[in-house]
Enzyme design. Sequence first.
Site, PDB file in Angstrom:
ATOM      1  N   ASP A 169       0.952  -1.184  -0.111  1.00  0.00           N
ATOM      2  CA  ASP A 169      -0.025   0.054   0.075  1.00  0.00           C
ATOM      3  C   ASP A 169       0.860   1.282  -0.017  1.00  0.00           C
ATOM      4  OD1 ASP A 169       0.882  -0.060   2.823  1.00  0.00           O
ATOM      5  OD2 ASP A 169      -0.764  -1.057   3.315  1.00  0.00           O
ATOM      6  N   TYR A 195      -5.261  -1.992 -13.135  1.00  0.00           N
ATOM      7  CA  TYR A 195      -5.604  -1.869 -14.325  1.00  0.00           C
ATOM      8  C   TYR A 195      -7.180  -1.838 -14.592  1.00  0.00           C
ATOM      9  CZ  TYR A 195      -0.892  -1.493 -15.314  1.00  0.00           C
ATOM     10  OH  TYR A 195       0.455  -1.255 -15.125  1.00  0.00           O
ATOM     11  N   ASN A 231      -7.706   3.956 -21.602  1.00  0.00           N
ATOM     12  CA  ASN A 231      -8.195   3.534 -22.591  1.00  0.00           C
ATOM     13  C   ASN A 231      -9.473   2.444 -22.214  1.00  0.00           C
ATOM     14  OD1 ASN A 231      -7.888   1.948 -25.154  1.00  0.00           O
ATOM     15  ND2 ASN A 231      -7.682   0.098 -23.963  1.00  0.00           N
ATOM     16  N   HIS A 232      -9.567   2.297 -21.024  1.00  0.00           N
ATOM     17  CA  HIS A 232     -10.620   1.261 -20.599  1.00  0.00           C
ATOM     18  C   HIS A 232     -11.140   1.312 -19.080  1.00  0.00           C
ATOM     19  CE1 HIS A 232      -7.037  -1.028 -20.334  1.00  0.00           C
ATOM     20  NE2 HIS A 232      -7.450  -1.466 -19.039  1.00  0.00           N
ATOM     21  N   ASP A 281     -13.833  -0.656 -23.456  1.00  0.00           N
ATOM     22  CA  ASP A 281     -13.164   0.489 -24.364  1.00  0.00           C
ATOM     23  C   ASP A 281     -13.728   1.703 -24.516  1.00  0.00           C
ATOM     24  OD1 ASP A 281     -10.456   0.164 -25.904  1.00  0.00           O
ATOM     25  OD2 ASP A 281     -11.740   1.114 -27.128  1.00  0.00           O
ATOM     26  N   ASP A 308      -1.199   3.941 -19.949  1.00  0.00           N
ATOM     27  CA  ASP A 308      -1.404   2.676 -20.076  1.00  0.00           C
ATOM     28  C   ASP A 308      -1.736   2.462 -21.432  1.00  0.00           C
ATOM     29  OD1 ASP A 308      -1.590  -0.009 -19.257  1.00  0.00           O
ATOM     30  OD2 ASP A 308      -3.790  -0.022 -19.435  1.00  0.00           O
ATOM     31  N   GLU A 355       2.581   3.250 -22.946  1.00  0.00           N
ATOM     32  CA  GLU A 355       2.914   1.833 -23.181  1.00  0.00           C
ATOM     33  C   GLU A 355       2.421   1.576 -24.673  1.00  0.00           C
ATOM     34  OE1 GLU A 355       0.213  -0.789 -22.120  1.00  0.00           O
ATOM     35  OE2 GLU A 355       1.624  -2.430 -21.738  1.00  0.00           O
ATOM     36  N   HIS A 404       6.397  -5.958 -15.730  1.00  0.00           N
ATOM     37  CA  HIS A 404       5.144  -6.797 -15.287  1.00  0.00           C
ATOM     38  C   HIS A 404       4.624  -7.301 -16.340  1.00  0.00           C
ATOM     39  CE1 HIS A 404       3.485  -2.882 -16.626  1.00  0.00           C
ATOM     40  NE2 HIS A 404       2.197  -3.248 -16.265  1.00  0.00           N
ATOM     41  N   ASP A 405       4.713  -6.970 -17.581  1.00  0.00           N
ATOM     42  CA  ASP A 405       3.975  -7.666 -18.573  1.00  0.00           C
ATOM     43  C   ASP A 405       4.923  -8.687 -19.467  1.00  0.00           C
ATOM     44  OD1 ASP A 405       1.572  -6.413 -18.137  1.00  0.00           O
ATOM     45  OD2 ASP A 405       2.487  -4.559 -19.349  1.00  0.00           O
ATOM     46  N   ARG A 457       5.347 -11.085 -10.813  1.00  0.00           N
ATOM     47  CA  ARG A 457       4.882 -10.005  -9.924  1.00  0.00           C
ATOM     48  C   ARG A 457       4.760 -10.357  -8.452  1.00  0.00           C
ATOM     49  NH1 ARG A 457      -0.377  -8.210 -13.575  1.00  0.00           N
ATOM     50  NH2 ARG A 457       0.796  -7.927 -15.520  1.00  0.00           N
TER      51      ARG A 457
END
Length: 745
Positions: free
Chosen positions: A82, A127, A166-167, A246, A276, A306, A377-378, A427
Amino acid sequence: MKINLEKTFMAAKALSLLAMSIASFHASAEDPIGPVTGKDVIYQIMTDRFFDGDPTNNQPAGFDDSLFDGSGNDVNKFQGGDFDGVVAKIPYLKNLGITTVWISAPYANRRTASTFDGITYTPYHGYHARNYFQSNPYYGDMSDFTNMVSALHAEGIKVVIDFVSNHTSNGDEDGRLFEPDRDASGNFVFDANGNPVDFNLDGSVENLVADPKGVNANWFHNLGNRENENTSRFDFRYKDLANLADFTHELPEVNKYLEEAAIFWKSKGVDGYRHDATLHMNGAFSKSFRDAIDSAEGGAVTHFGEFFIGRPDPKFAEYSSFPTRTGINNLDFEFFRVMTSVYGDQSQGMGEISNFYNYTADAYEIENQTVMFVDNHDVSRFLRVNGDRRALDLAITTMMVSRGIPNIYYGTEQYANGKDGSQDGGRIFMQTDTDFGEDERIFKVIKELSDLRQSNDALAYGLTSTLYSTDDVLVMSRKFFDKEVVIAINRNKFNAMTVPNLGTSLPVGSYGDELNGLLSGASNTVFNGAGGREIASFELGPQEVSVWSSNADLGADPKIGDMQSFTGRPGNQVSISGTGLDGAISVAFGDTPATVVSSTYERAIVVVPTMPAGEALVTVTKGAAVSNTFAFDVLSGDQTQAIFHVEAFTDPGENVFVVGNIPELGSWDPSKALDGFHNPDPNQWWKWFLPVSVPQGTTVEYKYIYKLDDGSVIWESGANRSFTSSSSATGVVDLPEDTFNEPSF
Ligand code: NOJ
Ligand code: NOJ
Ligand code: CA
């Protein structure tokens, strides 16, 4: 390349120093402390996965307790990290030497888990947005966030937040979007700690704003999921990414909501945004979005996004032009691939690194602001590609001395290799997976080179040149005026390599290894050879690195290293970094003087003057000394969207673009039209459209053109067309469909 390091030795222009009629930028709760530049080193934290500073928020009221794990074992559940945990580890971060943290998106996410194939997924990563105006209760409340920002700022550490425009989300909540209660004047209501309150006494602190299957469903494209990587540019931008609802960025209300949301967090003192999924958005939206954020109180902050590409990737040109098109820098996916292939699977030789610097210096407009990474992380953690820790040392060392801004994925400094080679497995929960020790070799390497980045501007702003390279060895130089750093790396695990005498611009003398032998490096000398100064021939042992630094004092004359932002409209407050920026300086954009708000030796804050839009070469003048130049793109005004539609019966290889009489439309220069039109419907392949960012309330002349794959251009015939853009700052004009006037040959 935006910066011209050739110093202009011309006489000072007779610039009248403007009276210091400084616009008042009154303080918000916490002000940003400055954009992230090449002098900085970013440390990427997944907030939930770092450190649990407050166990009382691990199972927030109203959430299913089973969403929390805390043992570090179930990587799909919350672990307890946190905002307070970041504060608790500030001494650790200081000892590591980093100067910026990038944390997870800090706002409230969907409240429920989703289950696929018996696995429970929670939005621990941030996300899956639900309410952009409330902090994520697992990370703490709003006062915890602002305390964290203040505590980091007090130690000189900048704060970048992940921001998802984006979403919203997927799963059970199906993307529903909320906002706090509003008072009679329409303002959100918060308590003294900045948390939303139940003002309308309906039993909830939030209200539904939009639902892909209900109210305001048109806030979402609702075009279904984008199934694979081989879809069209239209599908990439308009269909759902991983079933995440989206946003319709072509809708004024959506622009307004998202701009307000981003500015809300800026007012809490954030210094930058990691945007993002920029690959998946309408670029006109991204351009207006950055413009709105930087135009809000607090001045220009850092933006990087990104734009996820592979290698090789047909989207490379779209990726490399993204910063020019939007004002948002890229995460350097090319750098990542090169590190993987040179140090990871070693499918390419060291020469590929030097090749990479060369082609990106051409292809990237502003390579000193690209954000580099070795892993994140991806993707798999590096040590799952190559388990050799020393290979990771070399990759991290290369990043720490390269042009751009280094970004270190949390845990790298502990040689974390994840639970497995998957992105989720990487992660880890730092608290259970490591001891936060400070003794690993890589921890010390990062510390030494962070310090060097901050003390020697050659690493932050310098040009890159290769002095020597073979399959295993790279010797390169970074140079900013008389400051220079030379780095020599041998990646071979078994064999020593001999490097011959090398011509150099380093002054004659002896140089100690800046890494103090951490990677077995040694000192060396520069001598006067027959043809000029030379670095004496030396041997590099297996996986050895030496770093030699010449940190000349650049004196009082002004020199520009970087500017953030590199684009903006008159009135925007922007930052110039470099040296000699203190004292009685004057700043000009082309010939137009700019107001200097404040300045120190290393940084000046200036206001973009009222002037015609287009490229302006910025200079700083002090007495008779005029600095080198930086090419700044002046925008015509508050950016809004215009959506062009045209029927064009293209032949294969013909791509539709629009140009016009304003800089935003390339000032009639086809080479400046960088974004091609989309065709959504293969059954109506002649119907094209494109949203374009244009200044508010402006009458614009335009024409359609075809750009051919061979580079040639066909202009449509007939008179220039015209339209007037929206008068509202978040407005959109959806233009009627035109028909391409085919020229007759
Ligand atoms: C890219 C992020 O980095 C990734 O982790 C996330 O799942 C997607 N965008 C969707 O937001
Ligand atoms: C060429 C275009 O055909 C014309 O319409 C336009 O006015 C000019 N470029 C502007 O220079
Ligand atoms: Ca906690």
